[in-house]
Design an enzyme around this catalytic site. Structure first.
Site, PDB file in Angstrom:
ATOM      1  N   TRP A   1     -10.417   7.609  -4.910  1.00 13.46           N
ATOM      2  CA  TRP A   1     -11.347   7.471  -3.791  1.00 13.46           C
ATOM      3  C   TRP A   1     -11.431   8.754  -2.964  1.00 13.46           C
ATOM      4  O   TRP A   1     -12.410   8.983  -2.256  1.00 13.46           O
ATOM      5  CB  TRP A   1     -10.894   6.332  -2.872  1.00 13.46           C
ATOM      6  N   ASP A   2     -10.382   9.587  -3.036  1.00 10.54           N
ATOM      7  CA  ASP A   2     -10.339  10.726  -2.121  1.00 10.54           C
ATOM      8  C   ASP A   2     -11.360  11.807  -2.467  1.00 10.54           C
ATOM      9  O   ASP A   2     -11.430  12.840  -1.806  1.00 10.54           O
ATOM     10  CB  ASP A   2      -8.930  11.314  -2.021  1.00 10.54           C
TER      11      ASP A   2
ATOM     12  N   GLU B   1      -1.396   2.361   1.398  1.00 12.52           N
ATOM     13  CA  GLU B   1      -0.697   2.194   0.120  1.00 12.52           C
ATOM     14  C   GLU B   1       0.712   1.620   0.230  1.00 12.52           C
ATOM     15  O   GLU B   1       1.198   1.013  -0.717  1.00 12.52           O
ATOM     16  CB  GLU B   1      -0.625   3.516  -0.663  1.00 12.52           C
TER      17      GLU B   1
ATOM     18  N   LYS C   1       2.172   5.361   5.196  1.00 11.39           N
ATOM     19  CA  LYS C   1       2.085   6.613   4.426  1.00 11.39           C
ATOM     20  C   LYS C   1       1.009   7.502   5.031  1.00 11.39           C
ATOM     21  O   LYS C   1       1.174   8.705   5.196  1.00 11.39           O
ATOM     22  CB  LYS C   1       1.766   6.292   2.967  1.00 11.39           C
ATOM     23  N   GLN C   2      -0.104   6.878   5.343  1.00 19.43           N
ATOM     24  CA  GLN C   2      -1.181   7.497   6.118  1.00 19.43           C
ATOM     25  C   GLN C   2      -1.840   6.366   6.901  1.00 19.43           C
ATOM     26  O   GLN C   2      -2.010   5.276   6.370  1.00 19.43           O
ATOM     27  CB  GLN C   2      -2.184   8.206   5.222  1.00 19.43           C
TER      28      GLN C   2
END
Length: 800
Positions: free
Chosen positions: A356-357, A495, A615-616
């Site tokens: 997706w990034d 995630e 994680k983010q």
């Protein structure tokens, strides 16, 4: 030729433990093929990892792990064209690992796309050689690479041997945690010596792609050509060797040209013939290099992003990041049907898959090479049938795009994950990140908004956007108790949280990012339909069987979707605040680097899903993707009015609970902080700029491949976040919050068929449109809109 330091990445001294990271950072590529910056002639091991990768060339292998069949598709490491080595008399081929290293420097010139290695080695018998090796992967001809080696004899006489080869006995072994799994992708190896050239043709075992790697080598001794090579083969590889009688001060120079073709190439008969023709027709190294440097200079004009050098090497880092972006995807990628690989063409992490990034990459490309973005988005459109099949298999209409995509668009995410800290295989539910479809639809709409390419929307984009919207509309369930719609059993960009600690089954409920972006999508799907010509809208509605009831439901969802809050902040997902708080000081003291807290906690017998650890922080992704006015408007329509104070609290809340285990975290946090804490935003910009070049030499993962989205994201922070650049409703807007510490930015852009240059400082914005044909464009800054015709320029002065 003298090169300014902001164009150079340099490493001094030989550090075996850091060599693989340096090899990744000194990769040379052109968007079609890339070769890691490994020592020429090294073999895969702890210190080196030679690798050459062709965009889109995948292959599947199957293993059994704990009696479970596991299939993995990987980007294939190709036959190695690099070996170019020297030896003294009958000694071993000299390497930094078997010789005394007297001098060793590795340098990457990002302006010219050339990697240079300088070395001085002493053999076991005391004799020394000094060498300079240069290489490039042509940006002028995607199938060609070049290499030279100049060796000087230091203080002795005798025989100098030169070796060249193409090695076909290659496996995928560049990622340690994958090494227990099958890795031999190349079969039917066919070495060939033709007209003095060395070629190896191989076929991938499952996908049956044929690839030929060939080289042409020319040597000279003190300027005189030496044609007397001896050649041999061992059935998998092909070798050439030259022996030269030398005395002190003699110089032996070797020029090597490589040609690489694959069966997916357009405009060829077959790979071996194409490679032989390329080698026969390619000019000398010098002429190839000249064309390559010219091609790079033209790319740099398109991607001019000149930052006043006043902030800790920011300009050099920015150029390095854009360089690796353009080596991974370039105009040569347009015919490749390969997507945007998350780790570039630089290594084997994530097995070369597309994630997706890519949405962090497209803003940089669309504003400079929109035709490249268009082609890369076609990769997603071609895999719409696979996304539809995946949705049907889950019992939904529409399209469900995979978390990890490779050759044909099926889900490539591993279902088992090896924790290298504990040695345990654990179930991996990150494939439930349904938000990838939101990213695909978002990127397609943003491309259309920036370019005005209604033909793309009509032919490709609208179909994808509508099908993804249909999937999410059916994924949303009605909750009578709330009188709202909810989305259950998903995983957000964070995630770490793939389940609840006290509930069986994977996934979490009402991930705020997923729910809000789904609401955005429903609105955009309706707008996409309305923007089509009437005849095409009728065709699409007929073909998709789209009913008015579905469109009415989309509208209802934009008013009735549930978004969780707690303690005056947006909740990452429903129930996040009920998870345990982590003892952050203890973990930082105990482990130092805690970016992979999931692995640390699992090795301790704990589950990261039990803690308020990110994680983010995926809530902050909303601030990255949506302009504040759009976010506020969407939430107001849902009945959740936002305020600047609530946004500020939300950013601070997750900042205190994020370990930044994702390279994207710094980009997202900088974006979230830019409006109210610019100094801290700059600190995160610094992290993003140096996410790979500044990676921990012995503990980071850059050795396995660069983080392409983080590299592009750092450029996007500069071009859009701090300039406030947006493109919507046919207006190019600037809303600068430009830090004075960064001096002045000068960047080239393409917008609606025009090339223009924007100069941004803390006091003014100037936009200059190149002369030429075309209509005027609307540019808005500081609340004032000007229509700029080709050749016009205008300066907006900051208020106050």
């Amino acid at each position: 030729m003298s090169v300014a330091p902001e164009w150079i990445l340099a490493f001094s001294g030989y550090d075996p433990a850091d060599e693989r990271r340096r090899e990744a950072l000194c990769t040379t590529g052109n968007g079609y093929v890339a070769t890691r910056g490994a020592w020429a002639g090294s073999v895969a091991g702890d210190h080196h990892y030679p690798g050459t990768y062709l965009a889109g060339y995948y292959n599947r292998l199957t293993d059994r792990v704990d009696e479970v069949g596991v299939e993995n598709e990987s980007l294939v490491n190709l036959p190695d064209w690099l070996p170019l080595v020297v030896a003294v008399d009958d000694g071993n081929w000299l390497t930094p690992d078997n010789s005394e290293v007297l001098e060793y420097d590795l340098e990457l010139d990002v302006r010219r796309g050339v990697a240079t290695r300088r070395f001085r080695l002493r053999a076991g018998d005391g004799r020394e050689v000094r060498g300079i090796e240069r290489r490039f992967t042509s940006m002028a001809d995607p199938h060609i690479a070049g290499q030279t080696l100049a060796v000087t004899v230091v203080g002795w006489s005798g025989r100098l041997r030169i070796g060249s080869a193409v090695r076909g006995n290659i496996t995928n072994s560049g990622v340690e945690r994958y090494r227990k799994l099958a890795a031999r992708h190349l079969t039917d190896l066919s070495p060939l010596i033709a007209d003095g050239n060395l070629l190896v043709t191989a076929t991938t075992s499952q996908s049956r792609h044929r690839i030929t790697v060939g080289t042409r080598t020319v040597a000279s001794h003190n300027g005189s050509v030496r044609p007397d090579w001896s050649t041999s083969t061992d059935g998998t590889s092909v070798y050439a060797e030259l022996t030269v009688d030398v005395t002190a001060g003699d110089v032996v120079t070797v020029e090597k040209v490589a040609a690489i073709h694959g069966s997916r190439d357009v405009g060829i008969s077959e790979p071996q013939l194409a490679a032989q023709l390329a080698l026969g027709n390619a000019p000398c190294f010098r002429d190839l290099l000249e064309a390559h440097v010219l091609a790079w200079s033209q790319l740099w004009r398109r991607f001019e992003l000149a930052l006043e050098e006043s902030h800790d090497g920011a300009l050099a880092a920015l150029r390095l990041n854009n360089f690796h972006l353009l080596q991974s995807v370039s105009p040569h990628s347009i015919d490749a049907d390969a997507g945007v690989p998350a780790r570039g063409l630089h290594g084997e992490a994530y097995r070369g898959h597309v994630f997706w990034d890519e949405l962090f990459v497209f803003p940089v490309l669309t504003l400079r090479t929109p035709e490249l973005t268009r082609a890369l988005l076609r990769y997603r459109h071609r895999r719409l049938p696979a996304a539809r099949l995946a949705a049907r298999q889950e019992g939904f209409p529409g399209a469900m795009y995979p978390w990890q995509s490779g050759s044909d668009g099926r889900e490539e995410s591993p279902r088992l994950h090896l924790n290298p800290l504990s040695g345990h295989w654990t179930e991996d539910a990150t494939f439930r990140q349904r938000h990838v479809g939101l990213a695909v639809a978002y990127s397609m709409w943003q491309y259309v908004e920036t370019t005005g390419d209604v033909d793309f929307l009509s032919d490709h984009g609208a179909e994808v956007i509508i099908e993804v919207a249909r999937f999410f509309a059916h994924l949303a369930e009605y909750d009578a108790a709330r009188d709202r719609y909810v989305i259950k059993g998903v995983v957000g960009p964070d995630e770490f949280h793939t389940s609840y600690p006290d509930r069986p089954g994977p996934g979490i409920d009402n991930n705020a990012y997923t729910n809000v972006m789904a609401v955005w999508l429903f609105g955009m799907a309706a707008r996409a339909l309305d923007r089509l010509p009437a005849w095409r809208r009728i065709e699409l509605v007929e073909s998709l069987g789209l009913r008015q009831e579905e469109r009415n439901h989309w509208d209802e969802l934009t008013r009735r979707m549930y978004v969780p809050f707690h303690d005056g902040v947006i909740s990452q997902f429903e129930g996040y605040e009920q998870l345990a708080e982590l003892d952050w000081p203890r973990y930082r003291t105990t482990y130092g680097d805690i970016r992979r807290l999931d692995r640390i906690l699992e090795a301790e017998g704990h589950d990261v899903s039990s803690y308020q650890v990110s994680k983010q922080a995926d809530v902050l992704m909303l601030l990255y993707l949506l302009p504040r006015r759009d976010l506020y408007s969407s939430m107001e329509r849902l009945g959740y009015p936002l305020s600047a104070a609530l946004i500020r609290r939300t950013v601070k809340y997750y900042l205190a609970r994020t370990c930044h285990g994702s390279s994207l975290s710094a980009v997202v946090h900088a974006w979230g902080l830019a409006a109210f804490d610019p100094d801290r935003a700059l600190a995160f910009l610094e992290q993003a700029l140096h996410s790979d070049a500044g990676d921990a030499p012995h503990t980071g993962t850059t050795a396995e491949g660069i983080h392409l989205a983080a590299m592009a994201g750092s450029a996007d922070l500069i071009q859009r976040c701090f300039t406030g650049l947006t493109t919507s409703n046919d207006v190019l807007r600037f809303g600068p919050r430009w830090p004075a510490k960064l001096g002045t930015l000068r960047m080239a852009l393409r917008y609606r068929g025009h090339r223009l240059v924007a100069e941004v400082s803390s006091t003014a914005v100037t936009v200059t449109v190149d002369p030429g044909p075309g209509l005027a464009i609307a540019v808005r800054c500081y609340g004032h809109t000007r229509l700029l015709k080709p050749g016009d320029a205008h300066t907006w002065t900051a208020p106050g």
